[in-house]
Design a protein around this motif. Structure first.
Motif, mmCIF file in Angstrom:
data_model
loop_
_atom_site.group_PDB
_atom_site.id
_atom_site.type_symbol
_atom_site.label_atom_id
_atom_site.label_comp_id
_atom_site.label_asym_id
_atom_site.label_seq_id
_atom_site.Cartn_x
_atom_site.Cartn_y
_atom_site.Cartn_z
ATOM 1 N N LEU A 1 0.893 -1.241 -0.069
ATOM 2 C CA LEU A 1 0.037 0.038 0.052
ATOM 3 C C LEU A 1 0.878 1.374 0.074
ATOM 4 O O LEU A 1 1.795 1.215 0.853
ATOM 5 N N PHE A 2 0.813 2.163 -0.993
ATOM 6 C CA PHE A 2 1.587 3.319 -0.990
ATOM 7 C C PHE A 2 0.723 4.527 -0.769
ATOM 8 O O PHE A 2 -0.331 4.652 -1.407
ATOM 9 N N MET A 3 1.063 5.262 0.306
ATOM 10 C CA MET A 3 0.449 6.587 0.553
ATOM 11 C C MET A 3 1.410 7.215 1.536
ATOM 12 O O MET A 3 2.184 6.791 2.182
ATOM 13 N N THR A 4 1.106 8.617 1.872
ATOM 14 C CA THR A 4 1.728 9.544 2.695
ATOM 15 C C THR A 4 1.676 8.755 4.189
ATOM 16 O O THR A 4 0.967 8.145 4.492
ATOM 17 N N LEU B 1 -4.629 5.164 10.225
ATOM 18 C CA LEU B 1 -5.070 3.896 10.405
ATOM 19 C C LEU B 1 -4.538 3.250 11.444
ATOM 20 O O LEU B 1 -3.549 2.079 11.711
ATOM 21 N N ASP B 2 -4.855 3.580 12.623
ATOM 22 C CA ASP B 2 -4.216 3.356 14.094
ATOM 23 C C ASP B 2 -5.007 2.318 14.611
ATOM 24 O O ASP B 2 -4.440 1.606 15.854
ATOM 25 N N THR B 3 -6.168 1.792 14.434
ATOM 26 C CA THR B 3 -7.010 0.773 14.826
ATOM 27 C C THR B 3 -7.557 -0.140 14.016
ATOM 28 O O THR B 3 -7.383 0.369 12.590
ATOM 29 N N HIS B 4 -8.107 -1.588 14.496
ATOM 30 C CA HIS B 4 -8.292 -2.339 13.534
ATOM 31 C C HIS B 4 -9.743 -1.887 12.675
ATOM 32 O O HIS B 4 -9.868 -1.991 11.610
ATOM 33 N N GLU B 5 -10.473 -1.004 13.307
ATOM 34 C CA GLU B 5 -11.687 -0.438 12.927
ATOM 35 C C GLU B 5 -11.216 0.491 11.760
ATOM 36 O O GLU B 5 -11.986 0.533 10.665
ATOM 37 N N ASN B 6 -10.349 1.455 11.986
ATOM 38 C CA ASN B 6 -10.003 2.513 11.299
ATOM 39 C C ASN B 6 -9.483 1.688 9.901
ATOM 40 O O ASN B 6 -9.852 2.237 8.704
ATOM 41 N N LEU B 7 -8.654 0.748 10.212
ATOM 42 C CA LEU B 7 -7.981 -0.061 8.910
ATOM 43 C C LEU B 7 -9.264 -0.751 8.084
ATOM 44 O O LEU B 7 -9.229 -0.629 7.013
ATOM 45 N N LEU B 8 -10.089 -1.299 8.809
ATOM 46 C CA LEU B 8 -11.091 -1.917 8.046
ATOM 47 C C LEU B 8 -11.960 -1.136 7.454
ATOM 48 O O LEU B 8 -12.426 -1.272 6.175
ATOM 49 N N ASP C 1 -1.585 -8.742 9.438
ATOM 50 C CA ASP C 1 -0.441 -8.332 8.539
ATOM 51 C C ASP C 1 0.176 -6.720 8.576
ATOM 52 O O ASP C 1 1.254 -6.398 8.763
ATOM 53 N N PHE C 2 -1.087 -5.907 8.357
ATOM 54 C CA PHE C 2 -0.977 -4.591 8.590
ATOM 55 C C PHE C 2 -0.145 -4.133 9.560
ATOM 56 O O PHE C 2 0.703 -3.262 9.705
ATOM 57 N N PHE C 3 -0.456 -4.703 10.876
ATOM 58 C CA PHE C 3 0.105 -4.092 12.246
ATOM 59 C C PHE C 3 1.273 -4.696 12.545
ATOM 60 O O PHE C 3 2.057 -4.252 13.393
ATOM 61 N N LYS C 4 1.657 -5.816 11.826
ATOM 62 C CA LYS C 4 2.877 -6.400 12.194
ATOM 63 C C LYS C 4 4.221 -5.716 11.534
ATOM 64 O O LYS C 4 5.236 -5.711 12.338
ATOM 65 N N ALA C 5 4.142 -4.793 10.960
ATOM 66 C CA ALA C 5 5.187 -3.977 10.380
ATOM 67 C C ALA C 5 4.807 -2.591 10.028
ATOM 68 O O ALA C 5 3.763 -2.282 9.475
ATOM 69 N N ALA C 6 5.702 -1.635 10.377
ATOM 70 C CA ALA C 6 5.388 -0.175 10.379
ATOM 71 C C ALA C 6 5.828 0.091 8.935
ATOM 72 O O ALA C 6 6.247 -0.322 8.090
ATOM 73 N N PRO C 7 5.230 1.264 8.395
ATOM 74 C CA PRO C 7 5.417 1.960 6.829
ATOM 75 C C PRO C 7 6.766 2.160 6.923
ATOM 76 O O PRO C 7 7.414 2.609 7.688
#
Length: 134
Positions: free
Chosen positions: A14-17, A24-31, A53-59
């Motif tokens: 996922l590419f973005m700023t 996208l700091d919570t599961h709810e916000n991500l979903l 997977d998303f919260f396993k690694a930092a951007p």
């Protein structure tokens, strides 16, 4: 982008700023984000796997390399990705390296293999174009 792996899984990037990633700091916000912008991906990936997977690694930042000059004295010259690496999805890295080789070959002929002139001329001629694409 989604790229297939040899084990038939997928690597999704996922590419973005960074400011948008921070939202996208919570599961709810991500979903909610994925449901809004990529609704077909959620059932394919699964909510649990997506969040895990998303919260396993930092951007991480995307990096481009811009050097100037490309030479040191009349002994060393860097070309290709060493001189002007760019993000892979431009699809231009190898082309830029080929352009470097073509120009270097021409300058070797033009300057009768006088490396001092070749290397300075290479930097002067190649730098603007290489920086434009990176």
């Amino acid at each position: 982008i989604a790229l297939p792996n040899q084990d038939h899984s997928w690597t999704v990037t996922l590419f973005m700023t960074f400011s948008k990633f921070r939202l996208l700091d919570t599961h709810e916000n991500l979903l909610n984000f994925f449901e809004k912008y990529f609704p077909d991906s959620v059932p394919l990936i699964g909510e649990k796997k997506l969040c895990g997977d998303f919260f396993k690694a930092a951007p991480r930042p995307l990096v481009s390399v811009k050097c100037n000059p490309y030479h040191v004295g009349n002994k060393v010259l860097i070309i290709g990705d060493a001189a002007h690496a760019m993000v892979p999805f431009y699809g231009q890295g190898m082309n830029a390296g080929f352009e470097d080789c073509t120009l270097l070959n021409k300058l070797m002929d033009d300057h009768k293999e006088n490396l001092e002139k070749v290397l300075v001329d290479f930097t002067n001629k190649r730098n603007k174009d290489a920086h434009a694409i990176c």
